[in-house]
Design a protein around this motif. Structure first.
Motif, PDB file in Angstrom:
ATOM      1  N   ALA A 153       0.761  -1.144  -0.218  1.00  0.00           N
ATOM      2  CA  ALA A 153       0.073   0.056   0.037  1.00  0.00           C
ATOM      3  C   ALA A 153       0.951   1.332   0.042  1.00  0.00           C
ATOM      4  N   GLN A 154       0.603   2.066  -1.081  1.00  0.00           N
ATOM      5  CA  GLN A 154       1.517   3.369  -1.064  1.00  0.00           C
ATOM      6  C   GLN A 154       1.265   4.393  -0.214  1.00  0.00           C
ATOM      7  N   LEU A 155       2.153   5.262  -0.059  1.00  0.00           N
ATOM      8  CA  LEU A 155       2.291   6.320   1.092  1.00  0.00           C
ATOM      9  C   LEU A 155       1.826   7.653   0.214  1.00  0.00           C
ATOM     10  N   GLN A 156       0.962   8.634   0.773  1.00  0.00           N
ATOM     11  CA  GLN A 156       0.622   9.601   0.225  1.00  0.00           C
ATOM     12  C   GLN A 156       0.475  10.801   1.116  1.00  0.00           C
ATOM     13  N   LEU A 157       0.380  12.011   0.733  1.00  0.00           N
ATOM     14  CA  LEU A 157      -0.298  13.055   1.533  1.00  0.00           C
ATOM     15  C   LEU A 157      -1.605  13.279   1.494  1.00  0.00           C
ATOM     16  N   TRP A 158      -2.286  13.619   2.765  1.00  0.00           N
ATOM     17  CA  TRP A 158      -3.663  13.750   2.926  1.00  0.00           C
ATOM     18  C   TRP A 158      -4.023  14.703   4.017  1.00  0.00           C
ATOM     19  N   ASP A 159      -5.247  15.191   3.713  1.00  0.00           N
ATOM     20  CA  ASP A 159      -5.573  16.218   5.047  1.00  0.00           C
ATOM     21  C   ASP A 159      -5.531  15.133   6.370  1.00  0.00           C
ATOM     22  N   CYS A 160      -5.174  15.821   7.433  1.00  0.00           N
ATOM     23  CA  CYS A 160      -5.090  15.016   8.717  1.00  0.00           C
ATOM     24  C   CYS A 160      -6.339  14.873   9.225  1.00  0.00           C
ATOM     25  N   THR A 161      -6.837  13.511   9.566  1.00  0.00           N
ATOM     26  CA  THR A 161      -7.950  13.103  10.063  1.00  0.00           C
ATOM     27  C   THR A 161      -7.877  12.438  11.250  1.00  0.00           C
ATOM     28  N   GLY A 162      -6.513  12.352  11.715  1.00  0.00           N
ATOM     29  CA  GLY A 162      -6.669  11.446  13.273  1.00  0.00           C
ATOM     30  C   GLY A 162      -6.775   9.783  12.833  1.00  0.00           C
ATOM     31  N   GLY A 163      -6.862   9.578  11.701  1.00  0.00           N
ATOM     32  CA  GLY A 163      -7.249   7.856  11.340  1.00  0.00           C
ATOM     33  C   GLY A 163      -5.976   7.080  11.766  1.00  0.00           C
ATOM     34  N   PRO A 164      -6.261   5.888  11.964  1.00  0.00           N
ATOM     35  CA  PRO A 164      -5.106   4.983  12.189  1.00  0.00           C
ATOM     36  C   PRO A 164      -4.175   4.837  10.965  1.00  0.00           C
ATOM     37  N   ASN A 165      -4.399   5.056   9.743  1.00  0.00           N
ATOM     38  CA  ASN A 165      -3.538   5.164   8.873  1.00  0.00           C
ATOM     39  C   ASN A 165      -2.476   6.190   8.586  1.00  0.00           C
ATOM     40  N   GLN A 166      -3.011   7.271   9.515  1.00  0.00           N
ATOM     41  CA  GLN A 166      -2.079   8.269   9.597  1.00  0.00           C
ATOM     42  C   GLN A 166      -0.990   8.425  11.221  1.00  0.00           C
ATOM     43  N   GLN A 167      -1.204   6.915  11.723  1.00  0.00           N
ATOM     44  CA  GLN A 167      -0.434   7.041  12.830  1.00  0.00           C
ATOM     45  C   GLN A 167       1.046   6.557  12.677  1.00  0.00           C
ATOM     46  N   TRP A 168       2.073   6.948  13.183  1.00  0.00           N
ATOM     47  CA  TRP A 168       3.209   6.311  12.920  1.00  0.00           C
ATOM     48  C   TRP A 168       4.190   6.432  14.474  1.00  0.00           C
ATOM     49  N   VAL A 169       5.035   5.438  14.368  1.00  0.00           N
ATOM     50  CA  VAL A 169       5.937   5.349  15.569  1.00  0.00           C
ATOM     51  C   VAL A 169       7.446   5.291  14.787  1.00  0.00           C
ATOM     52  N   VAL A 170       8.179   6.194  15.307  1.00  0.00           N
ATOM     53  CA  VAL A 170       9.502   6.157  14.894  1.00  0.00           C
ATOM     54  C   VAL A 170      10.342   5.345  16.096  1.00  0.00           C
ATOM     55  N   THR A 171      10.774   4.238  15.802  1.00  0.00           N
ATOM     56  CA  THR A 171      11.613   3.355  16.834  1.00  0.00           C
ATOM     57  C   THR A 171      13.062   3.653  16.994  1.00  0.00           C
ATOM     58  N   ALA A 172      13.549   3.336  18.218  1.00  0.00           N
ATOM     59  CA  ALA A 172      14.782   3.525  18.486  1.00  0.00           C
ATOM     60  C   ALA A 172      15.639   2.717  17.392  1.00  0.00           C
ATOM     61  N   ALA A 173      15.333   1.755  16.768  1.00  0.00           N
ATOM     62  CA  ALA A 173      15.704   1.047  15.647  1.00  0.00           C
ATOM     63  C   ALA A 173      15.922   1.465  14.342  1.00  0.00           C
TER      64      ALA A 173
END
Length: 371
Positions: free
Chosen positions: A96-116
């Motif tokens: 599934a490709q990444l894109q820019l979109w209006d911020c909705t708070g949906g789970p498809n716009q949630q990200w975690v940058v890990t220590a790894a």
């Protein structure tokens, strides 16, 4: 050690989850802005600096333009040009490709940058990935099963919310100090990858409140798992007892498949069904995911913490952010067996862990520690 599970109220789980997502702030509460670089030293880039919904997110030579300035927020979003990094079609599928979109708070716009140095979408439990390991300019970014490959490693601005690479108020060193004998299954990266499922967790209120909530969650988890040692319930004789055949969906994974697993020892078919529905994961059909996937295990613990009140009157999350005190988290997790003098030794064990963990995080434990 026998760890038992309380039958949790499961009504209106979907409403609770949507309610949490709806309170996301309009802009990140704490954030850092800069380039995100990856494969071949190239940068995450908005194609043509476009701001239309659906604009491609790609790899490109780093050039310092606004199309490559990403705001990595403690609310779990990654933003550029006033919009959010988004997984196309709310998909959880690899590719599934990444894109820019209006911020909705949906789970498809949630990200975690890990220590790894992974950038993980917790809903899909997949990593931001350069398609085909191709470092050419304009190569699209996608999500893919996390492999640890160079095309999934990123250098991103450090978020706020405590200064850790993941934005979590507990650093990996502090986590290791809390759980020196933990099972290797319970990884710090698994926990931070799960955080986006409930973005209000440890991001609500003052820095003190955020750290107190983290300490409270981890103290209860410590008690339920013997210091993050136990992944599954130890009393195998109980395994066949957690199937409620009165539920219309039954027990498709088998009579003995719904025993306690994970940091809050999720058990019973109805709890696997409710947690899975809330998280978008088929836990009713595949409950073994909770003992085989660290991020999924942590998500089930966060599901209970943020949406269930159990034998109490409030969720543990609400108890901590609304100053009800640590004692109410105990009541909501196991109050019917421990609170009101039923088992003071067990309550004391939880309080001792909470006080130890708040000390590690450098905050006071607050009032109302007992139930």
């Amino acid at each position: 050690m026998q760890i038992r599970w309380r039958r949790a109220a499961v009504a209106a789980v979907g409403t609770l989850v949507l309610g949490l997502l709806s309170v996301l702030p309009a802009s990140p509460a704490a954030a850092a802005t800069g380039q995100i670089s990856g494969l071949a030293g190239k940068c995450v880039d908005v194609a043509g600096a476009g701001t239309a919904n659906g604009t491609a997110v790609q790899l490109y030579d780093c050039n310092g333009t606004p199309a490559q300035q990403w705001n990595v927020g403690a609310d779990g979003t990654i933003r550029a040009l006033g919009k959010c990094l988004d997984v196309t079609g709310n998909s959880t599928a690899s590719g599934a490709q990444l894109q820019l979109w209006d911020c909705t708070g949906g789970p498809n716009q949630q990200w975690v940058v890990t220590a790894a140095r992974d950038i993980v979408n917790p809903q899909a439990d997949k990593c931001a990935d350069v398609t085909g390991n191709n470092s050419a300019n304009s190569t699209r970014l996608q999500i893919w099963t996390c492999t640890g490959g160079a095309n999934q490693k990123w250098t991103a601005p450090a978020t706020g919310g405590g200064g850790t690479p993941s934005g979590f108020v507990v650093s990996e060193a502090q986590f290791n100090q809390m759980f020196p004998n933990r099972n290797s299954f319970y990884t710090y990266s698994g926990l931070t990858a799960a955080l986006g499922a409930y973005p209000a967790f440890t991001t609500t209120g003052s820095d003190t409140v955020r750290k107190q909530e983290a300490a409270a969650f981890l103290a209860n988890v410590n008690h339920e798992t013997g210091g993050l040692v136990y992944v599954v319930e130890q009393n195998t004789a109980n395994y066949p007892t957690y199937c409620d055949w009165s539920q219309s969906y039954g027990c498709p994974a088998g009579q003995a498949a719904y025993y306690g697993r994970g940091p809050i020892q999720l058990s019973w078919n109805f709890n696997y069904k409710a947690a899975g529905d809330a998280l978008g994961i088929d836990l009713l059909g595949n409950p073994w995911l909770v003992q085989n996937d660290s991020a999924v295990a942590w998500k089930t613990g966060l599901w209970y913490w943020n949406t269930q009140s159990g034998p109490g009157t409030m969720t543990p999350h609400n108890a901590m952010v609304n100053s009800a005190g640590f004692g109410q988290t105990i009541r909501s997790i196991n109050g019917s067996l421990e609170c009101d003098g039923r088992n003071p030794a067990q309550v004391q064990s939880r309080v001792d862990a909470y006080q130890r963990f708040t000390s590690i995080l450098g905050v006071t434990p607050g009032a109302n520690l007992y139930c």
